[in-house]
Enzyme design. Sequence first.
Site, PDB file in Angstrom:
ATOM      1  CG  HIS A  59       6.237 -12.131   3.147  1.00 43.43           C
ATOM      2  ND1 HIS A  59       5.218 -11.665   2.557  1.00 43.43           N
ATOM      3  CD2 HIS A  59       7.374 -11.272   2.591  1.00 43.43           C
ATOM      4  CE1 HIS A  59       5.468 -10.422   1.936  1.00 43.43           C
ATOM      5  NE2 HIS A  59       6.768 -10.225   1.847  1.00 43.43           N
ATOM      6  CE  LYS A  88       0.704  -3.744  -4.656  1.00 38.26           C
ATOM      7  NZ  LYS A  88       1.687  -4.431  -4.358  1.00 38.26           N
ATOM      8  CG  HIS A 113       2.795  -7.586   5.257  1.00 37.31           C
ATOM      9  ND1 HIS A 113       2.747  -9.090   5.422  1.00 37.31           N
ATOM     10  CD2 HIS A 113       2.526  -7.427   3.856  1.00 37.31           C
ATOM     11  CE1 HIS A 113       2.592  -9.666   4.158  1.00 37.31           C
ATOM     12  NE2 HIS A 113       2.536  -8.796   3.275  1.00 37.31           N
ATOM     13  CD  GLU A 143       4.579  -3.183  -2.541  1.00 38.70           C
ATOM     14  OE1 GLU A 143       5.409  -4.407  -2.894  1.00 38.70           O
ATOM     15  OE2 GLU A 143       3.429  -3.327  -2.516  1.00 38.70           O
ATOM     16  CG  ASP A 170      -1.914  -7.140  -1.028  1.00 40.64           C
ATOM     17  OD1 ASP A 170      -1.982  -8.103  -0.939  1.00 40.64           O
ATOM     18  OD2 ASP A 170      -1.086  -6.446  -1.694  1.00 40.64           O
TER      19      ASP A 170
HETATM   20  C1  BG6 Z   1       2.504  -9.231  -0.404  1.00 38.55           C
HETATM   21  C2  BG6 Z   1       1.436  -8.503  -0.877  1.00 38.55           C
HETATM   22  O1  BG6 Z   1       2.051 -10.041   0.851  1.00 38.55           O
HETATM   23  O2  BG6 Z   1       3.552  -8.463   0.003  1.00 38.55           O
HETATM   24  C3  BG6 Z   1       2.184  -7.669  -2.270  1.00 38.55           C
HETATM   25  O3  BG6 Z   1       0.487  -9.220  -1.313  1.00 38.55           O
HETATM   26  C4  BG6 Z   1       3.326  -7.062  -2.037  1.00 38.55           C
HETATM   27  O4  BG6 Z   1       1.096  -6.892  -2.883  1.00 38.55           O
HETATM   28  C5  BG6 Z   1       4.406  -8.008  -1.278  1.00 38.55           C
HETATM   29  O5  BG6 Z   1       3.714  -6.425  -3.160  1.00 38.55           O
HETATM   30  C6  BG6 Z   1       5.575  -7.256  -0.812  1.00 38.55           C
HETATM   31  O6  BG6 Z   1       6.487  -7.943  -0.234  1.00 38.55           O
HETATM   32  P1  BG6 Z   1       8.121  -7.477   0.029  1.00 38.55           P
HETATM   33  O7  BG6 Z   1       8.406  -8.519   0.852  1.00 38.55           O
HETATM   34  O8  BG6 Z   1       8.783  -7.377  -1.394  1.00 38.55           O
HETATM   35  O9  BG6 Z   1       7.884  -6.131   0.669  1.00 38.55           O
END
Ligand code: BG6
Length: 512
Positions: free
Chosen positions: A204, A364, A266, A242, A261
Amino acid sequence: MKSSETAWVNPLRAPEDKRLPRIAGPSGMVIFGVTGDLARRKLLPAVYDLANRGLLPAGFTLVGFGRREWSKQDFEDYVRQAVESGARTKIREHVWERLAEGMHFVSGAFNDDEAFDNLAATLGHMDATRGTAGNWAFYLSVPPAFFSDVVHQLDRTGMAQGADNQWRRVIIEKPFGDDLESAQDLNAVVNHVFPEKSVFRIDHYLGKETVQNILALRFANQLFEPLWNSHYIDHVQITMAEDIGLGGRAGYYDGIGAARDVIQNHLIQLLALVAMEEPTSFSPRALRAEKLKILRATTPVEPFSETTARGQYTAGWQGSEKVVGLREEEGFDPNSTTETYAACTLQINSRRWAGVPFYLRTGKRLGRRVTEIALVFKEAPHQPFSDSQAAFLGANAVVIRVQPDEGVLMRFGSKVPGSTMEVRDVNMDFSYSEAFTEESPEAYERLILDALLENSSLFPTNEEVERSWEILDPIIEYWADSGRPDEYEAGTWGPQSADDMMSAHGRTWRRP
Ligand code: BG6
């Protein structure tokens, strides 16, 4: 030159799309795992937002598949709740009603033949009554352990193959395997039934506007590209921090950890976009070829005892909130060695990037939520200022802020006002929200629409996914034999070992 009236258009759109987003043709989508967290928080709101923006066809049909014994009305109520709490755009009743008309729920387990026969019959009925024209996207928002069952059922019932002039696509959520071997196995399962051009693997981050802006920044301008290499750049830091803890996700996360993860997908994708050569076009094929080329040239830097770090958070303060440590999180095995912080050093074996380390970190319960890519420059070859005049001068940097406060920041030295020649760092800051009035769509809106339109530019291929595992696997294997991760207090910026890893080379992490 573009005229000043020309609207900025996404460079990844095909030429004919330049002005307006294209509307998806007749189609429907089946979501497996529709009662899960991702579907509720992201997918269902994104479907509504697309409908609200007029980007879905009139007869768009949304079919949920899950174990619950839900009626159509139960499903509608559930989606409505998800939309009310998660949609980006306002609820407009006439849009909602039209979308709700096309909602259906099929009850069953992933190994239940009868349920899948029902699903096939439902899709046939929808094609006959709602004009979905036999075009279906199957969204697998389920743990990878179920991919095989679902794909097998889609094959067995004939749903995976449409008739002539119909399309069938599969959209797959991460994690796509947990190492190279399992990713290859999953790819084999999926590609046995769906040709690669019908497979849309979600990362994403690629749907985020600021991530796409990396390409605009680099390739639409003359300003940056001449400096974008080892002659000028000392190192690159890619950070995804995060502030949240595991919350209710302990079950998924335990055994996976921060590197699998986030780094495998990403952060390695961000690295590819920042480091790749200019593609010959923004077609899926050209873009993915350049990304794959750079990934093939990327390797982890050893020895891992010095070039990587990992940690688990302990209790601490997140702003004014007292939060528990990982081992106290509900559902998490207190003896687990799963990391919630991971950092590693990669290198790119190419003429452009030789000798430039790429430091990737994610965690995290860090100081705050921020994702950014910082290109930190080398010192100027000569410094005409005395040490005291330049005491507050750091390295120049270009920082691409992915989120929040999306934008681009440049840090450079400037004279401090006054009678002495003193220089110190200042920031020049471009902010998306100030420069553009329109709000960016959510990543999932963009990606779902692209999958319906068969625009695969923003979806990693099987080769990219496998190569990313190949890069990361040696680090994860090393960690597997290295006992417990270090600890870091919630609300801080990670374990001491992460700072040590940088200071060993005279560098420091940015405090974003
Ligand atoms: C996800 C992870 O792909 O991305 C999560 O599995 C993470 O652990 C999340 O919290 C964060 O996405 P974003 O778009 O909020 O940065």
